[in-house]
Design an enzyme around this catalytic site. Structure first.
Site, short mmCIF file in Angstrom:
data_model
loop_
_atom_site.label_atom_id
_atom_site.label_comp_id
_atom_site.label_asym_id
_atom_site.label_seq_id
_atom_site.Cartn_x
_atom_site.Cartn_y
_atom_site.Cartn_z
N HIS A 1 -74.83 4.72 18.22
CA HIS A 1 -73.37 4.85 18.27
C HIS A 1 -72.80 4.04 19.42
O HIS A 1 -72.99 4.38 20.59
CB HIS A 1 -72.97 6.32 18.43
CG HIS A 1 -71.49 6.55 18.32
ND1 HIS A 1 -70.94 7.28 17.29
CD2 HIS A 1 -70.46 6.13 19.08
CE1 HIS A 1 -69.62 7.30 17.44
NE2 HIS A 1 -69.30 6.61 18.52
N HIS B 1 -69.43 0.99 20.59
CA HIS B 1 -68.16 0.29 20.28
C HIS B 1 -68.23 -1.10 20.90
O HIS B 1 -67.89 -1.28 22.07
CB HIS B 1 -66.96 1.06 20.82
CG HIS B 1 -66.77 2.37 20.12
ND1 HIS B 1 -65.91 2.53 19.06
CD2 HIS B 1 -67.38 3.57 20.31
CE1 HIS B 1 -65.98 3.78 18.63
NE2 HIS B 1 -66.86 4.44 19.37
N GLN C 1 -59.71 3.78 13.76
CA GLN C 1 -59.44 4.42 15.06
C GLN C 1 -58.16 5.26 15.06
O GLN C 1 -58.10 6.32 15.66
CB GLN C 1 -59.36 3.34 16.14
CG GLN C 1 -58.89 3.81 17.50
CD GLN C 1 -59.95 4.56 18.29
OE1 GLN C 1 -60.89 3.97 18.81
NE2 GLN C 1 -59.81 5.87 18.37
N HIS D 1 -66.87 9.60 13.39
CA HIS D 1 -66.50 10.37 14.56
C HIS D 1 -65.98 11.70 14.02
O HIS D 1 -65.05 11.71 13.22
CB HIS D 1 -65.38 9.68 15.32
CG HIS D 1 -65.81 8.46 16.07
ND1 HIS D 1 -66.27 7.32 15.47
CD2 HIS D 1 -65.85 8.22 17.42
CE1 HIS D 1 -66.58 6.43 16.40
NE2 HIS D 1 -66.34 6.95 17.59
N GLU E 1 -64.49 15.38 17.64
CA GLU E 1 -64.66 15.00 19.05
C GLU E 1 -63.54 15.64 19.85
O GLU E 1 -62.57 15.01 20.27
CB GLU E 1 -64.64 13.47 19.21
CG GLU E 1 -65.02 13.05 20.64
CD GLU E 1 -64.97 11.55 20.88
OE1 GLU E 1 -64.59 10.81 19.95
OE2 GLU E 1 -65.30 11.12 21.99
N ASP F 1 -72.29 4.92 23.09
CA ASP F 1 -70.87 5.02 22.76
C ASP F 1 -70.04 3.93 23.45
O ASP F 1 -69.40 3.12 22.80
CB ASP F 1 -70.32 6.42 23.10
CG ASP F 1 -69.03 6.75 22.34
OD1 ASP F 1 -68.58 5.92 21.54
OD2 ASP F 1 -68.47 7.85 22.54
N TRP G 1 -62.69 3.87 27.76
CA TRP G 1 -63.14 5.26 27.79
C TRP G 1 -64.16 5.55 28.88
O TRP G 1 -64.38 6.68 29.26
CB TRP G 1 -63.72 5.65 26.43
CG TRP G 1 -62.69 5.62 25.35
CD1 TRP G 1 -61.85 6.63 25.00
CD2 TRP G 1 -62.36 4.52 24.47
NE1 TRP G 1 -61.02 6.23 23.99
CE2 TRP G 1 -61.31 4.95 23.63
CE3 TRP G 1 -62.86 3.22 24.32
CZ2 TRP G 1 -60.74 4.13 22.66
CZ3 TRP G 1 -62.29 2.41 23.36
CH2 TRP G 1 -61.24 2.85 22.54
FE FE2 Z 1 -67.37 6.53 19.48
#
Ligand code: FE2
Length: 426
Positions: free
Chosen positions: A57, A59, A152, A210, A213, A309, A315
């Protein structure tokens, strides 16, 4: 005659003194004291040799963009999403490609040779999709990049996104993603799960969403995901990423939920570094950890992987593509400090994600791809404990990265001249 033989290696299952012979990019034999000539040999005495790390996982469209256009002040998931929204109109394809390629260099040096990356499909230009398809092609000789069409901003919430997601799949994106907890209502969230699973079923694709979360114990989209996986006959082809709400759910409800997930053979991906960072942000004290119920899900027979991630993006400000760091955090957050638990954390960054990605030719058996990592460690637990140096990284039998053993020179009265943090070889 073999092309290369790694001599006297230690394997993740604990076997020691094993030779691994490679021929034509594949593993030809695995046994102690293999006879036969080799073009070259590597002395791997006492070194852990493992198939490569796999990140289930990630991005890659946002990686290494930390500080663009500003940093995340609150540290929350929602400010991260808003920040990404500010950055998106400024993105240019070349910059995404360059940052992604730079990250893949780090990954290779860390022995990370397969990554499943979500790619945002909400931008009408599909700029990030085109960029990462280009990256997938360019890194293919040395790294397996699997792409997930990730809406997203919500597939129902953001107008035009379903069409863009289908267009991304037409362009060659591999997996169908989703974000049900970000849709406007619980009902819309459930409807998005249904819609996206149906799109995947029509096209014969895998699903990785996702899912839940959040810290909201009533965020239960994983239930719908497991139900849809069964209804559409997609057992073993659907994965729920994050599932952080499970941390806060009522125990009685979870006792019913986990068997449903097991029946659907749902894949599970926890992202320990990010979950411990982003969840519990609305709590005062005590603060919840937010990671899903990893040991309990493993005990129920589900395949659980750990993902990185994020690395240096809206993030998360840290990271360097090191899946041993991810396993280290997962082990702590899940309190998996028993011998079996620690070994399971190593599996969660190697064999388990390989299974969720449906990687072909992954493993240490004869016939598998000769994709291997030689670590400065004598066991999986030692590798996690020391975040061991990746001495050699091999792709199809060719060394594509090498690194000197970590060792500090000491100048102490009556003490050894150097120290390396590994336990002595037995
Ligand atoms: Fe993610």
């Amino acid at each position: 005659m073999f092309d290369l033989v790694l001599r006297r290696a230690t394997l993740p299952d604990g076997r020691k003194g094993v030779d691994i012979a490679i021929k034509d990019g594949r593993i030809a034999a695995v046994a102690p004291e293999l006879p036969g000539e080799a073009g070259s040999e590597v002395d791997a005495t006492g070194r852990l040799v493992t198939p490569p790390f796999v990140d289930a996982h990630f991005h890659m469209d946002s990686t290494l963009s930390y500080g663009l256009p500003r940093v995340n002040q609150s540290g929350t998931l929602l400010e991260g999403i808003a920040l990404w929204g500010e950055l998106k109109p400024q993105l240019v394809q070349e910059a995404i490609v360059e940052r992604a390629l730079a990250y893949c260099d780090w990954a290779v040096a860390r022995g990370l040779l397969a990554i499943r990356s979500h790619v945002d499909v909400c931008d009408p230009r599909l700029l990030a999709v085109e960029a990462l398809l280009e990256v997938r092609k360019r890194v293919a000789p040395y790294l397996d990049l699997q792409l997930v069409a990730f809406p997203q901003d919500g597939v129902l919430r953001s107008p035009g996104t379903e069409e863009r997601l289908r267009r991304a799949l037409d362009l060659g994106v591999d997996v169908v993603g989703g974000i049900p907890h970000f849709e406007r209502t619980m009902a819309d969230g459930a409807a998005s799960v249904r819609l996206l699973c149906e799109i995947a079923a029509e096209r014969g694709l895998l699903v990785d969403m996702h899912c839940d979360e959040s810290d909201d114990p009533l965020s239960r989209h994983v239930e719908t995901l497991a139900y849809e996986a069964q209804r559409l006959g997609m057992q073993g082809r659907v994965t729920g990423s994050h599932l952080t709400s499970m941390h806060s759910m009522d125990n009685y409800y979870v006792s019913k939920l986990i068997p449903l997930m097991a029946e659907a053979n749902l894949g599970v991906i926890a992202n320990p570094l990010i979950n411990i960072t982003l969840q519990g942000r609305h709590d005062s004290y005590p603060k919840r950890r937010g990671m899903t119920r990893v040991p309990e899900l493993m005990a129920a027979g589900l395949t659980v992987a750990f993902g990185h991630d994020c690395v240096m993006d809206p993030w998360y400000p840290l990271g360097s593509g090191d899946m041993l760091e991810v396993a280290h955090m997962g082990l702590h957050v899940g309190q998996m400090t028993g011998q079996a638990g620690m070994a399971a954390c190593f599996d969660a960054v190697t064999v388990n994600p390989a299974k969720l990605l449906h990687l072909e030719g992954y493993g240490l058996e004869p016939g598998c791809n000769a994709d291997l990592v030689v670590l400065q460690a004598g066991s999986p637990v030692e590798a996690i404990r020391t975040r061991a140096a990746r001495l050699l990284v091999l792709r199809r039998g060719r060394v594509i990265s090498r690194c000197a053993p970590v060792q500090a020179e000491l100048d102490l009265p009556g003490r050894p001249a150097s120290v390396s943090f590994t336990t002595p070889v037995a």
